[in-house]
Design a protein around this motif. Sequence first.
Motif, PDB file in Angstrom:
ATOM      1  N   VAL A 214       0.845  -1.202   0.000  1.00  0.00           N
ATOM      2  CA  VAL A 214       0.000   0.000   0.000  1.00  0.00           C
ATOM      3  C   VAL A 214       0.875   1.244   0.000  1.00  0.00           C
ATOM      4  O   VAL A 214       2.048   1.218   0.371  1.00  0.00           O
ATOM      5  CB  VAL A 214      -0.933   0.040   1.239  1.00  0.00           C
ATOM      6  CG1 VAL A 214      -1.894  -1.125   1.244  1.00  0.00           C
ATOM      7  CG2 VAL A 214      -0.118   0.063   2.535  1.00  0.00           C
TER       8      VAL A 214
ATOM      9  N   ARG B 195       2.283   3.291  -2.189  1.00  0.00           N
ATOM     10  CA  ARG B 195       3.473   3.572  -2.989  1.00  0.00           C
ATOM     11  C   ARG B 195       3.149   3.863  -4.452  1.00  0.00           C
ATOM     12  O   ARG B 195       4.022   3.756  -5.309  1.00  0.00           O
ATOM     13  CB  ARG B 195       4.434   2.381  -2.933  1.00  0.00           C
ATOM     14  CG  ARG B 195       4.924   2.009  -1.546  1.00  0.00           C
ATOM     15  CD  ARG B 195       5.734   3.104  -0.913  1.00  0.00           C
ATOM     16  NE  ARG B 195       6.494   2.642   0.241  1.00  0.00           N
ATOM     17  CZ  ARG B 195       7.030   3.429   1.138  1.00  0.00           C
ATOM     18  NH1 ARG B 195       6.891   4.740   1.020  1.00  0.00           N
ATOM     19  NH2 ARG B 195       7.710   2.941   2.154  1.00  0.00           N
ATOM     20  N   THR B 196       1.921   4.233  -4.762  1.00  0.00           N
ATOM     21  CA  THR B 196       1.549   4.476  -6.149  1.00  0.00           C
ATOM     22  C   THR B 196       2.414   5.556  -6.769  1.00  0.00           C
ATOM     23  O   THR B 196       2.951   5.408  -7.881  1.00  0.00           O
ATOM     24  CB  THR B 196       0.065   4.873  -6.241  1.00  0.00           C
ATOM     25  OG1 THR B 196      -0.726   3.824  -5.681  1.00  0.00           O
ATOM     26  CG2 THR B 196      -0.349   5.099  -7.680  1.00  0.00           C
ATOM     27  N   GLU B 197       2.563   6.650  -6.065  1.00  0.00           N
ATOM     28  CA  GLU B 197       3.369   7.763  -6.584  1.00  0.00           C
ATOM     29  C   GLU B 197       4.825   7.355  -6.746  1.00  0.00           C
ATOM     30  O   GLU B 197       5.491   7.730  -7.710  1.00  0.00           O
ATOM     31  CB  GLU B 197       3.261   8.963  -5.649  1.00  0.00           C
ATOM     32  CG  GLU B 197       3.997  10.200  -6.138  1.00  0.00           C
ATOM     33  CD  GLU B 197       3.840  11.387  -5.207  1.00  0.00           C
ATOM     34  OE1 GLU B 197       4.648  12.319  -5.300  1.00  0.00           O
ATOM     35  OE2 GLU B 197       2.896  11.376  -4.381  1.00  0.00           O
TER      36      GLU B 197
ATOM     37  N   LEU C 152       5.993   4.362  -7.444  1.00  0.00           N
ATOM     38  CA  LEU C 152       6.113   3.513  -8.627  1.00  0.00           C
ATOM     39  C   LEU C 152       6.142   4.351  -9.896  1.00  0.00           C
ATOM     40  O   LEU C 152       6.923   4.084 -10.824  1.00  0.00           O
ATOM     41  CB  LEU C 152       4.956   2.516  -8.679  1.00  0.00           C
ATOM     42  CG  LEU C 152       4.991   1.397  -7.632  1.00  0.00           C
ATOM     43  CD1 LEU C 152       3.677   0.621  -7.629  1.00  0.00           C
ATOM     44  CD2 LEU C 152       6.151   0.447  -7.886  1.00  0.00           C
ATOM     45  N   GLU C 153       5.304   5.363  -9.936  1.00  0.00           N
ATOM     46  CA  GLU C 153       5.269   6.239 -11.115  1.00  0.00           C
ATOM     47  C   GLU C 153       6.570   7.023 -11.250  1.00  0.00           C
ATOM     48  O   GLU C 153       7.110   7.171 -12.354  1.00  0.00           O
ATOM     49  CB  GLU C 153       4.078   7.192 -11.008  1.00  0.00           C
ATOM     50  CG  GLU C 153       2.731   6.492 -11.105  1.00  0.00           C
ATOM     51  CD  GLU C 153       1.566   7.430 -10.854  1.00  0.00           C
ATOM     52  OE1 GLU C 153       1.817   8.603 -10.528  1.00  0.00           O
ATOM     53  OE2 GLU C 153       0.411   6.987 -10.987  1.00  0.00           O
TER      54      GLU C 153
ATOM     55  N   HIS D 267       9.352   4.822 -12.583  1.00  0.00           N
ATOM     56  CA  HIS D 267       9.229   4.541 -14.015  1.00  0.00           C
ATOM     57  C   HIS D 267       9.688   5.744 -14.839  1.00  0.00           C
ATOM     58  O   HIS D 267      10.332   5.574 -15.885  1.00  0.00           O
ATOM     59  CB  HIS D 267       7.796   4.162 -14.361  1.00  0.00           C
ATOM     60  CG  HIS D 267       7.658   3.562 -15.723  1.00  0.00           C
ATOM     61  ND1 HIS D 267       8.413   2.483 -16.137  1.00  0.00           N
ATOM     62  CD2 HIS D 267       6.865   3.895 -16.778  1.00  0.00           C
ATOM     63  CE1 HIS D 267       8.087   2.171 -17.375  1.00  0.00           C
ATOM     64  NE2 HIS D 267       7.158   3.018 -17.795  1.00  0.00           N
TER      65      HIS D 267
ATOM     66  N   GLN E 274       7.855  -4.774  -6.580  1.00  0.00           N
ATOM     67  CA  GLN E 274       6.534  -4.421  -7.081  1.00  0.00           C
ATOM     68  C   GLN E 274       6.641  -3.736  -8.437  1.00  0.00           C
ATOM     69  O   GLN E 274       5.842  -4.000  -9.347  1.00  0.00           O
ATOM     70  CB  GLN E 274       5.817  -3.498  -6.079  1.00  0.00           C
ATOM     71  CG  GLN E 274       5.435  -4.159  -4.764  1.00  0.00           C
ATOM     72  CD  GLN E 274       4.253  -5.106  -4.887  1.00  0.00           C
ATOM     73  OE1 GLN E 274       3.517  -5.084  -5.874  1.00  0.00           O
ATOM     74  NE2 GLN E 274       4.058  -5.932  -3.873  1.00  0.00           N
ATOM     75  N   TYR E 275       7.635  -2.868  -8.570  1.00  0.00           N
ATOM     76  CA  TYR E 275       7.837  -2.203  -9.858  1.00  0.00           C
ATOM     77  C   TYR E 275       8.161  -3.244 -10.936  1.00  0.00           C
ATOM     78  O   TYR E 275       7.600  -3.208 -12.039  1.00  0.00           O
ATOM     79  CB  TYR E 275       8.981  -1.190  -9.752  1.00  0.00           C
ATOM     80  CG  TYR E 275       9.342  -0.583 -11.088  1.00  0.00           C
ATOM     81  CD1 TYR E 275       8.614   0.470 -11.615  1.00  0.00           C
ATOM     82  CD2 TYR E 275      10.387  -1.103 -11.852  1.00  0.00           C
ATOM     83  CE1 TYR E 275       8.917   1.013 -12.860  1.00  0.00           C
ATOM     84  CE2 TYR E 275      10.694  -0.575 -13.094  1.00  0.00           C
ATOM     85  CZ  TYR E 275       9.965   0.482 -13.592  1.00  0.00           C
ATOM     86  OH  TYR E 275      10.259   0.991 -14.820  1.00  0.00           O
TER      87      TYR E 275
ATOM     88  N   GLN F 289       5.131  -5.378 -11.780  1.00  0.00           N
ATOM     89  CA  GLN F 289       4.127  -4.593 -12.496  1.00  0.00           C
ATOM     90  C   GLN F 289       4.488  -4.444 -13.969  1.00  0.00           C
ATOM     91  O   GLN F 289       3.647  -4.640 -14.854  1.00  0.00           O
ATOM     92  CB  GLN F 289       4.004  -3.202 -11.842  1.00  0.00           C
ATOM     93  CG  GLN F 289       2.981  -2.288 -12.490  1.00  0.00           C
ATOM     94  CD  GLN F 289       3.006  -0.904 -11.884  1.00  0.00           C
ATOM     95  OE1 GLN F 289       3.643   0.014 -12.395  1.00  0.00           O
ATOM     96  NE2 GLN F 289       2.318  -0.737 -10.763  1.00  0.00           N
TER      97      GLN F 289
ATOM     98  N   ALA G 203      -1.975   5.172   5.120  1.00  0.00           N
ATOM     99  CA  ALA G 203      -1.443   3.980   4.457  1.00  0.00           C
ATOM    100  C   ALA G 203      -1.013   2.932   5.486  1.00  0.00           C
ATOM    101  O   ALA G 203      -1.185   1.723   5.264  1.00  0.00           O
ATOM    102  CB  ALA G 203      -0.268   4.359   3.561  1.00  0.00           C
TER     103      ALA G 203
END
Length: 828
Positions: A163, A165-167, A169-170, A173, A201-202, A205, A313
Amino acid sequence: MDGAKKKDFFVSYNRHDQAIAEWIACVLEAAGYTTVIQAWDFRPGGNFVLDMHNASANTERTIAVLSPNYLRSEYTQPEWAAAFVQDPTGKKRTLIPVRVEACEVSGLLAVIVYIDLVGKTEAQKREALLQGVSEQPVARDRVTQFPRLETPQNLPRISDVFVGRTEALETLHQQLQPGERMSISSVVGMGGIGKTELALQYAHQHLKAKNYPGGVCWLNARGDLGIQIVSFARTRLQLAIPEDIELPEQIRLCWREWQKDETLIVFDDVQAYTDIQPFLPPQKAQFRVLLTTRRNLGSFVRSYEIAVLTEDASLELLRLLVRDGRIDQDLDGAKQLCEWLGYLPLGLELVGRYLARKKGLSIAKLWKRLQEKRLAAKALLEAAPEMTASLGVAAAFELSWQELNQEAQRLAALLSLFALAEIPWSMVRSCLPESDEEELEDLRDDQLVNLSLLSFEREEVYQLHQLLREFFAAKRSLMPEDEEMKRSFCGVMVTIGQQIPYTMTLDTIKQFTPAIPHLKEVATTLNPWLLDEVLITPSVRIARFYEGQLEFREAEEWCEYCRVIAAQRFGDDHPNVATSLNNLAELYRLQGRYEDAEPLHKRALQIRQRQLEPDHLDVAQSLNNLALLHQLQGRYKDVEPLYRQALEIKQRQLGEDHSDVAVSLNNLAALHRLQGQYEDAEPLYKRALEIRQRQLGDDHPDVAQSLNNLAALYYAQGQYENAKPLYEQSLRIRERQFGTNHPAVAQSLNNLANLYRFQEVYADAEQAFLKTLAICIEKLGETHPNTQTVWENFRLLLHQVIQEHRTSELSDHPMTRSLLQQLQNEES
């Protein structure tokens, strides 16, 4: 096909291997052979069984595309079996197996030697295939590139919970986007913060999204990198890497023969850039390199510093692990748990999985265990098998601790004595006065900060993570210098606390705010290591800090705490207890709680008179403060003897020209003014002002107080022109020192407003009263005596304006209009 010339090969394959089968057919036809293959020769609507029979019967030989899929399939067996029956010994080579993927060949097929394409480059595959059959080259125009299987990868499994870590991961990338050369990025952070999990996770994905078709290779940087790279190339890419050449040459061959598509290479847990540099792929845009590390690896690596989770989170992570509702049933307890863990993912996951295993364990009971055993608590010791991490919290930190030299370890131990708050580096230097400043900075930057054990917040300000602070404290407790370190730290912080002045200005608030959390740590956790003579100093100065900002609740708590610790160490009749009582009484006086203040002042005076010499300055302080309280109560007869006695003690102990003597002179002058003894008051006020200007400077708040008081004397005598410039000067000093929203500023504004009222400048008087009321109501409350006095003065102004029929000169302010209406109604 009856009557027609037989074709050379029937290519038998499992549907999962269609692409490879087509490549084999392409290569064969490009070499002049003829083939039958289901993908090209079986038409929709045809009879599949009959087509297969005809293909087998009307071709000279059958090629079996060997793979695990082929050997497991029930439908391919009749195809190769028919060819095998025609030539069971293999002399006619009717059946030619071609192994395209690692698999164990057993049964009847095991007796036939197969063409092996596994572990070869594409050129080698083509050569091996054609060498296994007769060569009759006839050009056929078809694509002959060897088809790709699923993306080659060796990724470890990922955690089942992830949970917040969306930002991140972006951002990763974006950092790994291609340029003209190889892209290198690193995930940097302390142990347990989730660097490996984020990288995993990266990788998973983008493996799923097929963004790295050239492969996703995971390498453990603490292991033998060369062997790992070669192994991946052999087993995942099926490259034929010779074993009879040196390892560096094998690695170069791996990168040279690597598939030409975008490739992700992950080096996990890098200790130093030089450790991995010999193993990096060539500077080609196809390669993206992602590192996880606790260190800053230098400017040639783009770094992403991973942060702890947010509170939301963290709670969500716990909910995902503990699915029976316990988290929301005790949400406050869960939040407390997250805060104590410092929102560190490793700590949160360990605790969450521990709670999940312990179905009957409440959050409250777990909290108690953690507070008793700290990092040694079982919930934080062992990682569960399903976790990405393999270590508990302390073990994860230990890896970094072992990389520190002895001096850096001692510095880390010292830092654990500071509170869990921002640490000004100037305070650290004060604790180590014998250390070379630059060498100390090197220990900080090159070791602690570089290993993510200490966080750089901004210029000259650092901070420890909660659990690292716990870990360093545990290490410190095992050091022989632990006791001396505590005593020394307390001494330094007491010295800093002693500099906090009685009157807090904007500048002094800013100056001492960073020290307050660390003074609190000394006053509470470390108070056993405070010497007797300074035991109450930290708590007294903390209370003074809050009192100076009118934060009365916090100030009262520290005054009371001061009394408790003094009584515990010295008994109830000790001068330190008297000091705490005196300070609490002064706090009550400032709030207008005169009845609460009086018994405390009297008790403090009694203790001091019993325990101290008659001429002691603390006795003079108690006499002065009790007199000031009586003055505010209007008990003038009780006041003058106390003031004069305090003044005499101060003059004997400090001399005639001390700022504390000016305090007594000022108070005695105020008493004369209140009793109408103006001729006695003026020389005292002037003398107090002269001493303060000489000792404190023209811009000191105490000078402003003297100016205000002398102006009040002139005002009382009707000398408005003499009073006004003094009031205005006092106001300017106070606004500079306290800001525009302080009760001292309100006092000056109130006095100016009264002056304007007597001068009949009603518009200016109204505005000054409105500003005064706003400050008093916000800072002191509506029931405070000062607030009530201002209300009464404002009412007098409005009553006067009504009497003179000059209400039109006033503003439309709601407070003014409401009070005007009320007074007009009362008069009518």
